[in-house]
Design a protein around this motif. Sequence first.
Motif, mmCIF file in Angstrom:
data_model
loop_
_atom_site.group_PDB
_atom_site.id
_atom_site.type_symbol
_atom_site.label_atom_id
_atom_site.label_comp_id
_atom_site.label_asym_id
_atom_site.label_seq_id
_atom_site.Cartn_x
_atom_site.Cartn_y
_atom_site.Cartn_z
ATOM 1 N N HIS A 1 40.483 68.024 19.738
ATOM 2 C CA HIS A 1 41.447 69.073 20.013
ATOM 3 C C HIS A 1 43.282 68.619 20.019
ATOM 4 O O HIS A 1 43.308 69.831 18.558
ATOM 5 N N ARG A 2 43.214 67.676 20.226
ATOM 6 C CA ARG A 2 44.431 66.907 19.813
ATOM 7 C C ARG A 2 44.576 66.774 18.093
ATOM 8 O O ARG A 2 45.274 67.347 17.765
ATOM 9 N N GLU B 1 46.946 69.288 15.244
ATOM 10 C CA GLU B 1 47.743 68.605 14.702
ATOM 11 C C GLU B 1 47.976 68.882 12.781
ATOM 12 O O GLU B 1 48.826 68.743 12.490
ATOM 13 N N GLU C 1 38.670 66.095 23.916
ATOM 14 C CA GLU C 1 40.027 65.994 24.479
ATOM 15 C C GLU C 1 40.685 65.772 22.729
ATOM 16 O O GLU C 1 41.675 66.041 22.353
ATOM 17 N N ARG C 2 40.466 64.312 22.175
ATOM 18 C CA ARG C 2 40.565 63.594 20.645
ATOM 19 C C ARG C 2 40.276 64.834 20.102
ATOM 20 O O ARG C 2 41.001 64.680 19.194
ATOM 21 N N GLU D 1 38.908 59.722 13.366
ATOM 22 C CA GLU D 1 39.779 60.960 13.231
ATOM 23 C C GLU D 1 40.456 61.028 12.399
ATOM 24 O O GLU D 1 41.139 62.318 11.921
#
Length: 152
Positions: A67-68, A72, A64-65, A140
């Motif tokens: 993908h986000r 972005e 999920e991270r 990230e």
Amino acid sequence: MAARDEASATTFTAEEQAAMREHAAEVKASRKRGTTKAEKAALDAQAVVDRIAAMPEPDRGLAERIHRIALEAAPDLAPKLWYGMPAYAKDGAVVFFFQDAGKFKARYSTLGFQDPATLDDGSFWPTSFAVTPEFSGADEQAVAELIRRATA
């Protein structure tokens, strides 16, 4: 035919065989789905979200991270499944993918970059990165920068 099946059974693991079947199903489905490019893109993106939702933790949280971050950092990328893994394509070619640890019973998840990624750095550079549940905010930022470089 039986000899051929027996040979592939000893050459590929059950997980690898499953990934190849997933890829064949993805290709077949992409030929049948939606009538417009936008409809196909929406179905592909939803398939990625569904695949991520089906992952066990901690892989699901990591996916999920990623993908986000991907959406972005490079909103022009097209999410799609690739051998059953969330992948992100540019002009139809997969640039990078997320392989959850459970996919091949690995010790860690992997963020892998394909040939279209423009990460070239001299004559030697990494194309895959281990991703662990300790994935931090600094990680990230590093992934976002890699994605931006890969799609430049």
